[in-house]
Design a protein around this motif. Structure first.
Motif, short mmCIF file in Angstrom:
data_model
loop_
_atom_site.label_atom_id
_atom_site.label_comp_id
_atom_site.label_asym_id
_atom_site.label_seq_id
_atom_site.Cartn_x
_atom_site.Cartn_y
_atom_site.Cartn_z
N GLU A 86 7.07 -3.74 8.98
CA GLU A 86 6.89 -3.57 7.53
C GLU A 86 5.45 -3.81 7.10
N ILE B 141 7.08 -3.88 -0.25
CA ILE B 141 6.72 -5.01 0.62
C ILE B 141 5.22 -5.00 0.85
N GLY B 142 4.59 -6.11 0.60
CA GLY B 142 3.16 -6.23 0.85
C GLY B 142 2.86 -5.93 2.31
N ASP B 143 1.65 -5.48 2.62
CA ASP B 143 1.35 -5.07 3.99
C ASP B 143 -0.14 -5.24 4.29
N ASP C 255 6.82 0.75 -0.56
CA ASP C 255 8.16 0.35 -0.12
C ASP C 255 8.57 -1.01 -0.69
N SER D 10 0.81 -1.23 0.00
CA SER D 10 0.00 0.00 0.00
C SER D 10 0.84 1.27 0.00
N ASN D 11 2.12 1.18 0.39
CA ASN D 11 2.87 2.43 0.57
C ASN D 11 4.13 2.53 -0.28
CA CA Z 1 4.42 -1.81 2.06
#
Ligand code: CA
Ligand code: ISL
Length: 572
Positions: A74, A27-29, A25, A22-23
C-alpha cells in the motif's frame, strides 16, 4: 563537549499511513511523502523518522512486520523508498527507520516456519511453552492489547508469547540465530544509506527469567490477566551492548530506543557515553506526567542533571500512540494557537533532541468521533469489544476517546478541502472536521500561525548552538504557572519564559535578568522588545530573550558565585 550532527538534529516523525496519499486509495504512501519533502525542508527539520513501512498485514498498522526487507504494498515499492532516500538526502534531510524486533507478524516466514512443527529448526526463534494445568496459558500476563499475552496453537498444543496482539509473536532473543538475523537485516538497511533507527519497545526484548506470574492486585474480583515484568529485565544491557558491537558502532548513525519504565538514572544506563549501547532514548515520564506543570519542570530538571556530561537527552510530548500535545498539554479550545506556540517554544529550547510529530506544527488536535466504527486502532477496538456487553457505547467512548491512539492518527491536514488535501479518495480514517480551519495551506498564509512559529524557532535553533549545547538551569519559582529557564553558552545566553496557563500573570524576574535581555522569539506578535523586572504575561505567553553583550549575566560568565546561584535554581 563533542559536537555531532545527531545531537543538533530536530526529528520529525511521519506516520506514513496518515501523511499524504498520492494515488487516491485513501492510504498515505511513499510517493506522498516525497511530494512533501520540499515542505519539510522549508519547515526546517533535519531528520525524518518513518513509522514502519515494511511488508505487513497491518494488524497494528505496520508494527507487525512480515518482511523486514520489503515495502508494504500500500505504501509503494523498494524503488519508491530508494527515491525517497535520494530525494531526502538531496535536500539535506536524513531518514531514520522504525526497527520493530521485539516481535514479528505471525505471517512472517520465520514464524510460519516456527509454528509448522515442534521440531522446526525455527521453533526456538519464538517463545513457545506448554499449557499450564487445565490447559490454561503458561502464566497470567496481560497483552498490551487486552486478554492473555499467550495464544494457543491448536496444531501443536503449545502456546506462544505475544506482549502485543496475537498477530505479533515475540522473538526469542536468547537464540543467537535470531540475533544474527536481526543484525544482518540492520546492516542491510544501513548499507542502503539510512541514517539510523528508532527502536520499538527495545527494552522488552530481554524476558524475565522463568517467565513468572505477575502479582495479582488484592480485591474482590481479581483480574485474570495482569501486566507482567515486560521492561528492563536483567540481560537487556548485554543484548544492547552486543547490538552496538555487532552493528551500531560501525555507522555514524542516530539511534533512539523506545524505553518505557525508567527514571532519569536507569534511563541513562541505556545511553551513557561510556556504556556503548544506544545514543538516545524516548523516556515517557514527561509525556505521561508532565500535564501537571510543576511536575514537568521537575522532570526536565531531573533528567538534565542526570544526563549532564554523561549522555544525550531527548524530548517529546506526542507521537502516534498518544493524544495530541496541544490537547493534552495546552488548550485546544480558545487558546489553541497560543498554547501550541508555547509548547513549540519549550520543545525547541529545552535540553535534548526534540522529536516532533506530524501535524503538531499546525497545532492539530485530538478528534472526537461519535461511533466506534470511525476508530481504527486495535488497542481501542479491543478495549471497546471487552466492555460492550456490560456497558453503554457512549460511556465507553467517553472514557477511551481522550487517551486513544487514533487522536494522533487522523490524516494530516494539508488544506480545507475534501479529504483535508490528504487524499482525493476516501481516507482510511476520517479526517478531523476541524481541518476546515486547521491546515497547512491556511497556516502558511498567516505569519502568526503555529506553523510559522515552528519555522522561526527551527531556524533560530539552527543558528544558535547554545540551544543545543548550552547549560540549562531553571530560573525563579518551582511552583506556579510560569516556567522560566536559561540556556547559556560561552558566547551568549538565552532566557525562556513560559506562562503555562490561560491566566495572565504578573511576573517578577530575578534581578540579574532585569536588564539587557532583548526578545528574539515571541508567541504574541506584540511582545515587548526588552525584558524588565516586572513582566505582565498574557495567557500562554512564551518568549525567548537573548542576553546582549554587556548584560549583567554575560559579565558574570565564569564568576563562581553567579554560577552556583544559577545551579541552585535548577536543583531546588
Ligand atoms: Ca495511497
Ligand atoms: O500505545 C500505548 C498505550 O496507548 C503503549 O502501550 C504502546 O503500545 C507502547 O508504547 C509500545 O509502542 C510501540 O510498540 C507497539 C506499537 O503498537 C506502537 O505503535 C509502538 O509505538 C507494538 O509494536
Amino acid at each position: 563537549m563533542e559536537r555531532s550532527w545527531w545531537k543538533e538534529a530536530v526529528v520529525y516523525q511521519i506516520y506514513p499511513r496518515s501523511y499524504a496519499d498520492s494515488n487516491g486509495d485513501g492510504i498515505g504512501d511513499i510517493p506522498g511523502i516525497i511530494a512533501k519533502l520540499d515542505y519539510l525542508s522549508w519547515l526546517g527539520v533535519d531528520v525524518l523518522w518513518l513509522s514502519p513501512i515494511y511488508r505487513s498485514p497491518n494488524d497494528d498498522n505496520g508494527y507487525d512486520i512480515s518482511g523486514y526487507q520489503d515495502i508494504m504494498g500500500e505504501f509503494g515499492t523498494m524503488a519508491d523508498f530508494d527515491r525517497l532516500l535520494t530525494e531526502a538526502h538531496k535536500r539535506g534531510l536524513k531518514i531514520i527507520m522504525d526497527l520493530v524486533v521485539n516481535h514479528t507478524s505471525d505471517e512472517h516466514p520465520w514464524f510460519v516456519e516456527s509454528r509448522s512443527s515442534k521440531s522446526s529448526p525455527k521453533r526456538d526463534w519464538y517463545i513457545w511453552r506448554q499449557p499450564h494445568s487445565g490447559g490454561k496459558p503458561p502464566n497470567n500476563w496481560l497483552s498490551h492489547f487486552s486478554g492473555s499475552a499467550w495464544e494457543l496453537d491448536a496444531a501443536s498444543g503449545e502456546y506462544y508469547l505475544h506482549l502485543f496482539s496475537r498477530k505479533q509473536p515475540d522473538l526469542n532473543w536468547e537464540n543467537p540465530a535470531v540475533r544474527k538475523a536481526v543484525y544482518d537485516m540492520m546492516h542491510w538497511w544501513y548499507r542502503k544509506g539510512i541514517d539510523g533507527f528508532r527502536m520499538d519497545v527495545i527494552n522488552m526484548i530481554a524476558k524475565a527469567s522463568g517467565l513468572p506470574d505477575a502479582p495479582v492486585p488484592p480485591g474482590p474480583n481479581p483480574p485474570e490477566f495482569v501486566p507482567g515484568p515486560y521492561c528492563n529485565n536483567p540481560g537487556i544491557h548485554d543484548l544492547l551492548k552486543e547490538m552496538n558491537r555487532e552493528v551500531l558502532r560501525h555507522y555514524d548513525a542516530m539511534t533512539v530506543g523506545e524505553i518505557h519504565g525508567v527514571n532519569a538514572v536507569t534511563g541513562l544506563e541505556y545511553v551513557a557515553y561510556d556504556s556503548a549501547e544506544l545514543k538516545g532514548l524516548f523516556q515517557f515520564n514527561i509525556m505521561y506526567e508532565g500535564k501537571d506543570q510543576p511536575r514537568l519542570r521537575q522532570l526536565v530538571n531531573e533528567w538534565y542533571q542526570a544526563f549532564k556530561g554523561r549522555g544525550w537527552n531527548s524530548i517529546t510530548l506526542n507521537n502516534h500512540d498518544s493524544p495530541r500535545e496541544v490537547s493534552k498539554f495546552g488548550d485546544d479550545g480558545p487558546w489553541r494557537v497560543e498554547s501550541a506556540k508555547l509548547i513549540a517554544t519549550f520543545l525547541l529550547t529545552a535540553p535534548g533532541i526534540p522529536y516532533l510529530y506530524q501535524g503538531e506544527e499546525i497545532g492539530m488536535t485530538n478528534v472526537s468521533f461519535d461511533s466506534i466504527d470511525d476508530y481504527r486502532d486495535i488497542e481501542m477496538l479491543n478495549r471497546y469489544r471487552d466492555r460492550i456487553a456490560r456497558e453503554s457505547a457512549d460511556k465507553i467512548l467517553a472514557e477511551l476517546r481522550q487517551g486513544c491512539r487514533d487522536n494522533a492518527r487522523t490524516p494530516m491536514q494539508w488544506t480545507a478541502g475534501p479529504g483535508a488535501g490528504f487524499s482525493t479518495g476516501t481516507p482510511w480514517m476520517k479526517v478531523n472536521p476541524n481541518h476546515s480551519a486547521i491546515n497547512v495551506e491556511a497556516a502558511k498564509e498567516d505569519q502568526n500561525s503555529v506553523l510559522w512559529h515552528y519555522k522561526n524557532l527551527l531556524a533560530f535553533r539552527k543558528a544558535n548552538p547554545e540551544l543545543v549545547y548550552g547549560d540549562y538551569c531553571q530560573v525563579g519559582d518551582t511552583e506556579g504557572p510560569v516556567y522560566a529557564y536559561e540556556r547559556s553558552g560561552e558566547k551568549s545566553s538565552y532566557l525562556v519564559i513560559l506562562n503555562w496557563s490561560a491566566q495572565p500573570v504578573d511576573y517578577v524576574l530575578p534581578d540579574r535578568f532585569a536588564k539587557g535581555y532583548s526578545c528574539v522569539i515571541a508567541s504574541y506578535p506584540t511582545a515587548k522588545p526588552q525584558a524588565s523586572k516586572r513582566l505582565v504575561l498574557r495567557p500562554w505567553d512564551a518568549c525567548v530573550y537573548r542576553a546582549q553583550a554587556g548584560s549583567s549575566r554575560l559579565d558574570q560568565a565564569g564568576n563562581e558565585e553567579g554560577r552556583s546561584r544559577n545551579d541552585s535554581d535548577g536543583n531546588r
